[in-house]
Design an enzyme around this catalytic site. Structure first.
Site, PDB file in Angstrom:
ATOM      1  N   LYS A 241       0.836  -1.208   0.000  1.00 33.65           N
ATOM      2  CA  LYS A 241       0.000   0.000   0.000  1.00 33.65           C
ATOM      3  C   LYS A 241       0.868   1.254   0.000  1.00 33.65           C
ATOM      4  CE  LYS A 241      -3.396   2.494   2.911  1.00 33.65           C
ATOM      5  NZ  LYS A 241      -4.340   2.407   4.057  1.00 33.65           N
ATOM      6  N   ASP A 246      -3.005   9.988   3.927  1.00 35.04           N
ATOM      7  CA  ASP A 246      -4.398   9.563   4.051  1.00 35.04           C
ATOM      8  C   ASP A 246      -5.171  10.546   4.934  1.00 35.04           C
ATOM      9  OD1 ASP A 246      -6.785   8.255   4.131  1.00 35.04           O
ATOM     10  OD2 ASP A 246      -6.084   6.546   5.329  1.00 35.04           O
ATOM     11  N   LYS A 253     -10.764  12.243   8.273  1.00 36.31           N
ATOM     12  CA  LYS A 253     -10.305  11.871   9.616  1.00 36.31           C
ATOM     13  C   LYS A 253     -10.349  13.094  10.526  1.00 36.31           C
ATOM     14  CE  LYS A 253      -7.031   8.270   8.123  1.00 36.31           C
ATOM     15  NZ  LYS A 253      -7.655   7.118   8.755  1.00 36.31           N
ATOM     16  N   ASP A 264       1.254   6.065   5.728  1.00 38.20           N
ATOM     17  CA  ASP A 264       0.302   5.143   5.104  1.00 38.20           C
ATOM     18  C   ASP A 264       0.858   4.506   3.829  1.00 38.20           C
ATOM     19  OD1 ASP A 264      -2.091   3.915   5.606  1.00 38.20           O
ATOM     20  OD2 ASP A 264      -3.301   5.354   4.479  1.00 38.20           O
ATOM     21  N   ASP A 323     -12.459   6.609   3.504  1.00 34.95           N
ATOM     22  CA  ASP A 323     -11.257   6.387   4.313  1.00 34.95           C
ATOM     23  C   ASP A 323     -10.791   4.931   4.237  1.00 34.95           C
ATOM     24  OD1 ASP A 323      -9.183   6.998   5.980  1.00 34.95           O
ATOM     25  OD2 ASP A 323     -10.393   7.139   7.809  1.00 34.95           O
ATOM     26  N   GLU A 325      -9.567   3.372   1.849  1.00 28.06           N
ATOM     27  CA  GLU A 325      -9.021   3.533   0.498  1.00 28.06           C
ATOM     28  C   GLU A 325      -7.932   2.525   0.177  1.00 28.06           C
ATOM     29  OE1 GLU A 325      -7.900   5.046   3.065  1.00 28.06           O
ATOM     30  OE2 GLU A 325      -5.742   4.801   2.813  1.00 28.06           O
ATOM     31  N   ARG A 327      -7.699  -0.687   0.706  1.00 26.68           N
ATOM     32  CA  ARG A 327      -8.205  -1.925   0.077  1.00 26.68           C
ATOM     33  C   ARG A 327      -8.611  -1.678  -1.369  1.00 26.68           C
ATOM     34  NH1 ARG A 327     -12.725  -2.346   4.674  1.00 26.68           N
ATOM     35  NH2 ARG A 327     -11.046  -1.283   5.777  1.00 26.68           N
TER      36      ARG A 327
HETATM   37  N1  BES Z   1      -4.647   4.194   6.855  1.00 28.38           N
HETATM   38  C1  BES Z   1      -5.823   3.850   7.588  1.00 28.38           C
HETATM   39  C2  BES Z   1      -5.567   2.797   8.665  1.00 28.38           C
HETATM   40  C3  BES Z   1      -4.729   3.205   9.813  1.00 28.38           C
HETATM   41  C4  BES Z   1      -5.322   3.640  10.977  1.00 28.38           C
HETATM   42  C5  BES Z   1      -3.371   3.085   9.775  1.00 28.38           C
HETATM   43  C6  BES Z   1      -4.546   3.977  12.058  1.00 28.38           C
HETATM   44  C7  BES Z   1      -2.609   3.426  10.846  1.00 28.38           C
HETATM   45  C8  BES Z   1      -3.192   3.862  12.002  1.00 28.38           C
HETATM   46  C9  BES Z   1      -6.898   3.295   6.658  1.00 28.38           C
HETATM   47  O1  BES Z   1      -6.888   3.783   5.375  1.00 28.38           O
HETATM   48  C10 BES Z   1      -8.190   3.637   7.274  1.00 28.38           C
HETATM   49  O2  BES Z   1      -8.470   4.796   7.384  1.00 28.38           O
HETATM   50  N2  BES Z   1      -8.941   2.641   7.697  1.00 28.38           N
HETATM   51  C11 BES Z   1     -10.183   2.846   8.335  1.00 28.38           C
HETATM   52  C12 BES Z   1     -11.185   1.851   7.784  1.00 28.38           C
HETATM   53  C13 BES Z   1     -12.598   2.145   8.170  1.00 28.38           C
HETATM   54  C14 BES Z   1     -13.092   3.380   7.476  1.00 28.38           C
HETATM   55  C15 BES Z   1     -13.434   0.955   7.798  1.00 28.38           C
HETATM   56  C16 BES Z   1      -9.988   2.621   9.841  1.00 28.38           C
HETATM   57  O3  BES Z   1      -9.248   1.744  10.215  1.00 28.38           O
HETATM   58  O4  BES Z   1     -10.570   3.380  10.611  1.00 28.38           O
HETATM   59 ZN    ZN Z   2      -5.029   4.473   4.673  1.00 31.90          ZN
HETATM   60 ZN    ZN Z   3      -8.010   5.585   5.206  1.00 34.34          ZN
END
Ligand code: BES
Ligand code: ZN
Ligand code: ZN
Length: 471
Positions: A241, A246, A253, A264, A323, A325, A327
């Site tokens: 990734k 992000d 966020k 990220d 968010d 993104e 996947r």
């Molecule tokens: N990059 C984030 C995941 C992340 C969170 C990495 C905290 C490092 C620390 C990812 O893109 C994301 O935002 N995931 C969301 C998914 C949700 C919207 C289903 C998450 O984990 O909150």
């Molecule tokens: Zn992310």
């Molecule tokens: Zn994200």
């Protein structure tokens, strides 16, 4: 060893052991040196040795000692010594300790311990070592080769850590591609980059949907290693990734801690670091890295919650949350990797906050659609001391990703967030043996540790290299 000229000689001392050299016995006697793990005692003007200082370094209980413990011990010693402006450091390994695995881990520990995330500080009193020498008494196996392997691995991890640490204004998708191109040229790897137009032609609608909210153009970086003997039936694909920042997109966020989202792209940077080592260590299996790079921004062209995009595989995806993104970009990159002939896949991604809730900062979340592939990666991670924990990936979880409007939704509701994210990727890995590594909790270290600075960890570079080497 006694003749070794160094500013400091690191001497491992085990708990309860009688280290009989360099004035250490008196300190054990007085209770100052106990041998407890990572205890450091600096001895000036040591007896019977040319080195100007001896650093007695606690190695813990002898029966628990292994290469990982030595890596940490050397890391802690180097980090301590560099604050004392020590320049030339040596490590004393007696014949019992001087194995190839230990020598390699020791060199890694020194290189990893030397890393600081401070390259943008302009004061010039930053302290670093000049040299690190392993004095291996009567070593077993190819000790020189092991030291070289340790150097390659340590430098590869620091290469990854430097990329991960770079802020998003200085490391856009295009600049990440440039860093990959330079690395590939330096180590004779094949390099290719797909731009937005080429990806549109290939139908990568999931990746491009994420990219469209940013003024920074997306890229798909491809770096190829081919072994000299081209008779391997297997072809390993490493998919990482590469979200250079992000924000969450329209599902934005909160401000608190958002600055950390420069990391990220740690999955992508890990794949590039692994390729850097693979190019030098030359495994028998062909390995190709794929790094989809985008910036996830809420620009005026950004995709909206509810948008439906079509992935390269032909599947339609309802984007419930912009968010989620990672996947989306991995869906297209995984499909492309299969199309490029990869027979086995590993992806690494800072994919979910949920994996941090589940496993904290100690274990990578590992998900697999194939037992053989899972065992290979777990064995490699164990050998390299990068902890990983096998997580469930049962088909029943697929129900969580149902969409009334498209083939699949990009989020699965509140529960089991790391599992549903992995389930989503599984749809795109298909029948190809595949392991997904969720490194959201492990790619970044929030506080300084004695053996390693805070900031990017370089996980899981070592495991990936070992996986290719042991294939
Ligand atoms: N990059 C984030 C995941 C992340 C969170 C990495 C905290 C490092 C620390 C990812 O893109 C994301 O935002 N995931 C969301 C998914 C949700 C919207 C289903 C998450 O984990 O909150
Ligand atoms: Zn992310
Ligand atoms: Zn994200």
């Amino acid at each position: 060893m006694a003749q070794l000229e160094a500013d400091a000689l690191i001497v491992p001392v085990f708990e309860g052991a009688r280290e009989g050299r360099f004035g250490i016995p008196e300190l054990i006697e007085s209770g100052e040196v106990t041998g407890k793990s990572l205890e450091l005692t600096l001895i000036h003007h040591p007896q019977g040795v040319l080195a100007r200082r001896v650093l007695a370094a606690g190695a813990g209980k002898a029966e628990k000692f292994d290469a990982s413990e030595l890596r940490r011990l050397v890391g802690a010693a180097v980090r301590f010594l560099k604050t004392k402006s020590v320049k030339k450091v040596a490590l004393a390994l007696d014949s019992a300790l001087a194995t190839a695995g230990n020598v390699s881990a020791a060199v890694e520990g020194a290189i990893l311990g030397s890393f600081e995330p401070d390259r943008h500080k302009t004061d010039d009193d930053r302290k670093s070592l000049e040299s690190f020498t392993v004095a291996a008494e009567g070593g077993s196996g190819d000790v020189a080769g092991a030291a070289e392997r340790g150097r390659i691995l340590g430098e590869a991890q620091n290469f990854t850590r430097d990329l991960v640490n770079e802020p998003a204004n200085l490391l856009t998708p295009l600049l990440l591609a440039e860093a990959a191109r330079k690395m590939a040229a330096e180590f004779q790897l094949e390099y290719e980059v797909l731009d937005g137009q080429q990806m549109a032609k290939l139908g990568m609608g999931a990746l491009l949907g994420v990219a469209q909210g940013s003024a920074e153009p997306p890229v798909l970086i491809v770096v190829r290693y081919k072994p000299a003997a081209g008779d391997s039936k297997a072809h390993l694909g490493l998919v990482g990734k590469g979200v250079t920042f992000d924000t969450g997109g329209i599902s934005i966020k909160s401000a608190d801690g958002m600055e950390k989202m420069k990391y990220d792209m740690a999955g992508g940077a890990s794949m590039l670091g692994a390729m850097r080592a693979i190019a030098q260590l030359k495994p028998a299996i062909p390995v190709t890295a794929f790094v989809p790079c985008v910036e996830n921004m809420p620009g005026s062209r950004a995709q909206r919650p509810g948008d439906i995009v079509t992935a390269m595989s032909g599947k339609t995806i309802e984007v419930i949350n912009t968010d989620a993104e990672g996947r989306l970009i991995l869906a297209d990159a995984l499909h492309y990797a299969k199309q490029q002939g990869c027979t086995h896949l590993v992806d690494a991604a800072t994919l979910t906050g949920a994996i941090v809730v589940a496993l904290g900062h100690l274990n990578v979340g590992l998900f697999a659609n194939d037992g053989g592939m899972r065992d290979r990666v777990l064995a490699a991670s164990k050998a390299e001391g990068e902890r990983m924990w096998n997580m469930p990936l049962e088909d029943d979880y697929k129900d969580y990703l149902k969409s009334p409007f498209a083939d699949i939704a990009n989020v699965g509701g509140r529960w089991g967030g790391a599992v549903t994210a992995a389930m989503f990727l599984k749809e795109f890995a298909g029948d190809t043996p595949w392991v997904h590594l969720d490194i959201a909790g492990t790619a970044w270290i929030d506080d300084n540790k004695p053996y390693v600075s805070k900031g990017p960890s370089g996980v899981p570079v070592r495991t990936l290299v070992r996986l290719a080497m042991d294939w």
